[in-house]
Design an enzyme around this catalytic site. Sequence first.
Site, PDB file in Angstrom:
ATOM      1  N   HIS A   1      -8.667  10.655   3.001  1.00 48.73           N
ATOM      2  CA  HIS A   1      -8.306   9.556   2.102  1.00 48.73           C
ATOM      3  C   HIS A   1      -8.545   9.990   0.656  1.00 48.73           C
ATOM      4  CE1 HIS A   1      -7.925   5.569   0.405  1.00 48.73           C
ATOM      5  NE2 HIS A   1      -7.584   5.093   1.593  1.00 48.73           N
TER       6      HIS A   1
ATOM      7  N   ARG B   1      -1.237   9.139   8.870  1.00 48.37           N
ATOM      8  CA  ARG B   1      -1.080   7.715   9.172  1.00 48.37           C
ATOM      9  C   ARG B   1      -0.654   6.923   7.949  1.00 48.37           C
ATOM     10  NH1 ARG B   1      -4.414   3.367   8.560  1.00 48.37           N
ATOM     11  NH2 ARG B   1      -6.343   4.548   8.267  1.00 48.37           N
TER      12      ARG B   1
ATOM     13  N   GLU C   1       0.845  -1.185   0.000  1.00 47.20           N
ATOM     14  CA  GLU C   1       0.000   0.000   0.000  1.00 47.20           C
ATOM     15  C   GLU C   1       0.885   1.241   0.000  1.00 47.20           C
ATOM     16  OE1 GLU C   1      -3.951  -1.816   2.229  1.00 47.20           O
ATOM     17  OE2 GLU C   1      -2.806  -0.276   3.243  1.00 47.20           O
TER      18      GLU C   1
ATOM     19  N   ARG D   1      -0.995   8.971   1.772  1.00 51.12           N
ATOM     20  CA  ARG D   1      -2.357   9.449   1.545  1.00 51.12           C
ATOM     21  C   ARG D   1      -2.476  10.965   1.469  1.00 51.12           C
ATOM     22  NH1 ARG D   1      -5.486   5.304   5.698  1.00 51.12           N
ATOM     23  NH2 ARG D   1      -5.196   3.449   4.418  1.00 51.12           N
TER      24      ARG D   1
ATOM     25  N   HIS E   1     -11.201  10.639   6.568  1.00 52.63           N
ATOM     26  CA  HIS E   1     -11.058   9.194   6.789  1.00 52.63           C
ATOM     27  C   HIS E   1     -10.568   8.830   8.184  1.00 52.63           C
ATOM     28  CE1 HIS E   1     -10.334   5.001   5.978  1.00 52.63           C
ATOM     29  NE2 HIS E   1      -9.026   5.111   6.182  1.00 52.63           N
TER      30      HIS E   1
END
Length: 493
Positions: free
Chosen positions: A234, A376, A121, A280, A341
Site C-alpha cells: 500500500h 487488488r 478510490e 495501488r 498490505h
Amino acid sequence: MSENLTKKKIYDVLVVGSGVAGMYGALQFESGTSVLMLAKYETNISNSNLAQGGVAAVLDLEDDSYDLHINDTMIAGGQVNDIEAVDTLVHEGPSDVRNIMNNMGVEFDRKEDGTLDKTLEGGHSRRRIVHYKDSTGAELVRKLFKEVEKRENIEVSDNTALYALSRVKSGFRADLIKDGRLTSVFCSYCILCTGGIGRIYKYTTNPKTATGDGIRIAYELGAKIKDLHYVQFHPTAFNSEDGEQFLISESVRGEGAVLRNCNNDRFMQRYDSRLELAPRDVVSKSIILESRRTGSNIFHLDITHEDSEFVKWRFPGIYEGCMRYGVDMTKDLIPIFPCQHYLMGGIETDLDARTTVPRLYAAGECANTGVHGKNRLASNSLLEALVFSRRAAQDIKRLMASGNPSVGEYPSPLTQIENGAPVPKGLKDEIREIMQRSYFVLPDQGAIRSGLKQIDNILKRLRGGTYKITVDFCEALSMATAAYIILSEVDEK
C-alpha cells in the site's frame, strides 16, 4: 475455548478465522449444522477489522455498471485476473451487501436524503464504494459477530490456534492449541479464513494474526498454492518505526488528498496520468522511483486544502490515529511510505471456494480466487470475503444434502512435546528482515537468491528440531513456509 469444545469432538464444519469471511461463511449454515469457529487471538483481531475504505459494489445502474466494475478490476489486476471469478464477484456481490445491510444490521454512511454515500478510490471509474466513516471493516465485524452470537449451532473458540489438519475418512482431524495444550477435534468440512501473510514483513498494516497459518496448513496437506508472490504494498502507510503500520486509507486520496515529495512538490504526473488515483501498485512503485530520483524517503499526503470539519467527519479514525503521532491532518502533512498490505495469491480455489483437497475450502485473503490478479482493486477485499465464503457454505450444504458421509472420531496419535525447546529468539525478525530486503515494492534479485537460501535453512531448522508446539512455533513455521514459497516462485521467474 468454549466449555462445550472440551466435551464435543465432532463438528460438521470447522471455520478457521473470525474475520468477515469466517463469520459470514459460518452464518450461512442452518440450526441443524454444527459449526466450530476458531479465532487465534481475540475474535476482533483480524485484517477485516482494520479495513478502512469500504465495500465496492454496483448497487445501482444509473451511473455505474457491472461491466465498468469488471473492467476496473481487470485493469488494476494487470489483466491476469480470472475473468469468470471477477464476473461472479461483481454480479453476486451486491446481493451480499444488501443482505448484510437488510438482515444483519450493517450500517453504511448516508447522505442527507437517505441515499448511500459512495466514495471513490484509486482505480475506480465510478463512486461505488459504500463505507462506514473510515472503519468499515470494524462495522462489519461488529455486526456479523452479533449475529454469530445468536446462533446456537455456532460455537466460537477464541485464543485457539490451528496447528495442523490431517485427513481422515470423510473429513479431517484438527489439532488445536489452547491454553498451552494440544487437543484435537474432528470435522466433515473445513473452511480456512485465516487472512494474509503481512507479518513476514518488517513493516505491514496487518495485525499479529497474519502469519500465513492457513496457507502453511493447506500446503502441508497437499493443497495447491498459487501466485503467493502476488503481494500488494500500500502506498500510504503512516511512516513510523512501528512494525504494524497505521494505514492512511485510499479513500483519503479519493476525497482530494495529494502526494508530495521531500521538496513539497506533487510528483505523480511524472509516472501516471491517473495521478494519485492510479492503482495501488502503480502509486507504490512511483513513490520508490521518486525516492531514487530525489535521494530521499521523505513523502507526505496532503489534504490540508479540504474543509477541516469535513475531514474530521469523514475520517474520524484516521484523524485520531494521526493525532496520536502529533499530526493534525487538517493542518499538517501526513508522513507516508509504502508498506506490505495485502496478499492476492494464496490457496488455489475454484468458484465455490474448493481447494484441490476434497472437503477443504478457503475464503478471504488466504485464498487465491483469481479475482485480484497481480494487484487488488481498492475495496474489493471485503466483497470477495462475502461472496466466496457464502459460496463455500452453499457448496458444503449441497454436498451434505446429497448424503455425503460425515466424519467419525478416530484415535489421535498426537502427543504434546512437553520439554521441547522454545523458538530461537530473533528468528521471526530474521525472516522479516530477509523479506523486507529482498522482495519489497521493486524486488532485488540478488537479495532474493541469498534470502531463499537463508529461509531454506530456517525451515530445515524448524522442521528438524525438537520444539515445543506452541502458537509461537506455529507462527514461525508458517512465516518461514510462506517466505520460502514466495521467494521460490520469484526465483524461478
